[in-house]
Write an enzyme that holds these catalytic residues in place. Structure first.
Site, PDB file in Angstrom:
ATOM      1  N   GLU A   1      16.222   1.168  12.273  1.00 44.84           N
ATOM      2  CA  GLU A   1      17.510   1.710  12.731  1.00 44.84           C
ATOM      3  C   GLU A   1      17.515   3.234  12.767  1.00 44.84           C
ATOM      4  O   GLU A   1      18.454   3.848  13.285  1.00 44.84           O
ATOM      5  CB  GLU A   1      18.645   1.210  11.841  1.00 44.84           C
ATOM      6  CG  GLU A   1      18.881   1.983  10.570  1.00 44.84           C
ATOM      7  CD  GLU A   1      17.777   1.847   9.534  1.00 44.84           C
ATOM      8  OE1 GLU A   1      17.702   2.705   8.632  1.00 44.84           O
ATOM      9  OE2 GLU A   1      16.979   0.880   9.639  1.00 44.84           O
TER      10      GLU A   1
ATOM     11  N   HIS B   1      12.241   1.105   8.416  1.00 44.77           N
ATOM     12  CA  HIS B   1      13.652   1.013   8.811  1.00 44.77           C
ATOM     13  C   HIS B   1      13.796   1.319  10.302  1.00 44.77           C
ATOM     14  O   HIS B   1      13.891   2.487  10.691  1.00 44.77           O
ATOM     15  CB  HIS B   1      14.503   1.996   8.010  1.00 44.77           C
ATOM     16  CG  HIS B   1      14.689   1.612   6.577  1.00 44.77           C
ATOM     17  ND1 HIS B   1      15.836   1.897   5.874  1.00 44.77           N
ATOM     18  CD2 HIS B   1      13.879   0.962   5.711  1.00 44.77           C
ATOM     19  CE1 HIS B   1      15.721   1.437   4.632  1.00 44.77           C
ATOM     20  NE2 HIS B   1      14.529   0.873   4.517  1.00 44.77           N
TER      21      HIS B   1
ATOM     22  N   CYS C   1      12.390  -4.195   5.055  1.00 46.66           N
ATOM     23  CA  CYS C   1      12.182  -3.547   3.764  1.00 46.66           C
ATOM     24  C   CYS C   1      12.208  -4.566   2.611  1.00 46.66           C
ATOM     25  O   CYS C   1      11.294  -5.353   2.478  1.00 46.66           O
ATOM     26  CB  CYS C   1      13.196  -2.422   3.566  1.00 46.66           C
ATOM     27  SG  CYS C   1      12.657  -1.155   2.394  1.00 46.66           S
TER      28      CYS C   1
END
Length: 366
Positions: A342, A340, A255
């Site tokens: 995760e 992202h 990001c």
């Protein structure tokens, strides 16, 4: 309470207030995730933003003691179609209304969030005042006009001093340039055997290199990447030293970290009209030939033509608008993604990228 949303173009939406009785000014953005409002609101990347949730019901499972991405709410306000004040979930310890009162965050519901989202898609993200106080339109217009949106929030969103985060079974030492990292990202790394050292914004490249890390990780964070000039210079030095002697030092950015890597190599970034925020964004990985559904939260993107001219190649593309979602250096162990991986909140399709970072560190050892 009354609830009012005032946009900088003069548009006004009136609804019902909840949460904290107060007035805040920020950038109005929309998020298309169907779950995960607690993770979203505590994501440091939302610092200074007022979030419109497109999913119609917010608060139905309450707030628990686990799903925090940081120690506080970073969003400046929340806008919803409907809010549940009697949640049903075995982990619930507070309602979203109680939580936002405690954190002093105003919210407004009973508003057509579809209409707001369509406006933002047409006109772009806007400066906005959210108020649950009895304030007239002229006063809201004055507040909006006098407020300047902050673009350098990444400088204060991360740790203020060097912080250690240990793995249960450590195998690697990773230096983390913290621009406002999410806890879920740190858990993905420690679960893979990474002892983490989080460095505050502006830490010199020499300090990071002196710890002799097996890898360097650049985190997510809020703000305009072009206002992170110090981090860009530091990253340029780290990339230059990513190949030294017989030992490679992989660098992985997510990001904000992705954008800073691009800028450090002479690339350019630009502000998207309304950004990508939600847990349902399709991304194509040119290396694997597969498409993935990803979690995203960003308002800026990297110009493809700018990085191609500076030793980087595009690896991931957004399937909605074709924007750059990932890149890698041609001759160095440096790679990054805009989304992202995760998956908090969102799908876990892209977790393989953390494994790639581990493989690069393993291959780079003496």
């Amino acid at each position: 309470m009354k609830g009012t949303i005032y946009l900088e173009d003069g548009t006004v939406y009136k609804g019902t207030g909840f949460g904290f009785r107060g007035t805040r000014t920020g950038e109005l953005v929309f998020n298309t995730a169907m779950t995960g409002y607690q993770k979203t609101m505590t994501d440091p990347s939302y610092e200074g933003q007022i979030i419109v949730m497109t999913y119609p019901l917010i608060g139905n499972y309450g707030v628990n003691d686990v799903d925090f991405e940081s120690n506080r709410i970073h969003a400046f306000g929340l806008v919803a179609r409907d809010v549940c004040f009697r949640p049903s979930n075995w982990r619930c310890v507070r309602t979203i209304d109680q939580w936002m009162q405690d954190e002093q965050i105003p919210g407004v519901y009973n508003i057509d969030t579809r209409e707001i989202t369509r406006r933002l898609r047409r006109m772009g993200s806007q400066k906005c005042v959210i108020s649950t106080e009895d304030i007239g339109i002229e006063e809201l217009a004055r507040i909006c006009g006098e407020h300047e949106l902050r673009g350098d929030a990444m400088k204060t969103a991360g740790v203020s001093e060097v912080t250690e985060c240990k793995a249960e079974h450590p195998r690697y030492r990773v230096a983390v340039m913290d621009f406002g990292v999410k806890r879920s990202i740190l858990r993905e790394l420690t679960a893979r055997g990474c002892d983490l050292t989080l460095f505050p914004y502006g830490t010199k490249a020499r300090t990071i290199l002196d710890m002799h890390p097996d890898g360097v990780f650049l985190t997510n964070g809020p703000g305009d990447p072009e206002e992170a000039a110090e981090a860009v210079k530091i990253t340029e030095k780290l990339v230059t030293n990513s190949n030294y002697g017989e030992r490679a030092m992989p660098i992985f950015g997510i990001c904000m970290g992705h954008q800073i890597i691009a800028l450090s190599q002479g690339g350019e970034t630009y502000k998207l009209k309304y950004g990508h925020r939600g847990g349902n964004h399709g991304v194509f990985d040119k290396n694997t030939g597969r498409s993935y559904i990803t979690s995203q939260n960003h308002g800026y993107a990297v110009k493809a033509e700018s990085i191609i001219l500076h030793g980087l190649e595009v690896t991931h593309l957004n399937l909605n608008d074709g924007t750059v979602e990932g890149m890698q250096a041609i001759d160095k162990p440096v790679f990054s993604v805009q989304f992202h991986p995760e998956s908090s909140p969102g799908p876990n399709d892209a977790g393989y990228l953390f494994d790639k970072f581990i493989e690069l560190m393993e291959g780079g050892r003496l």
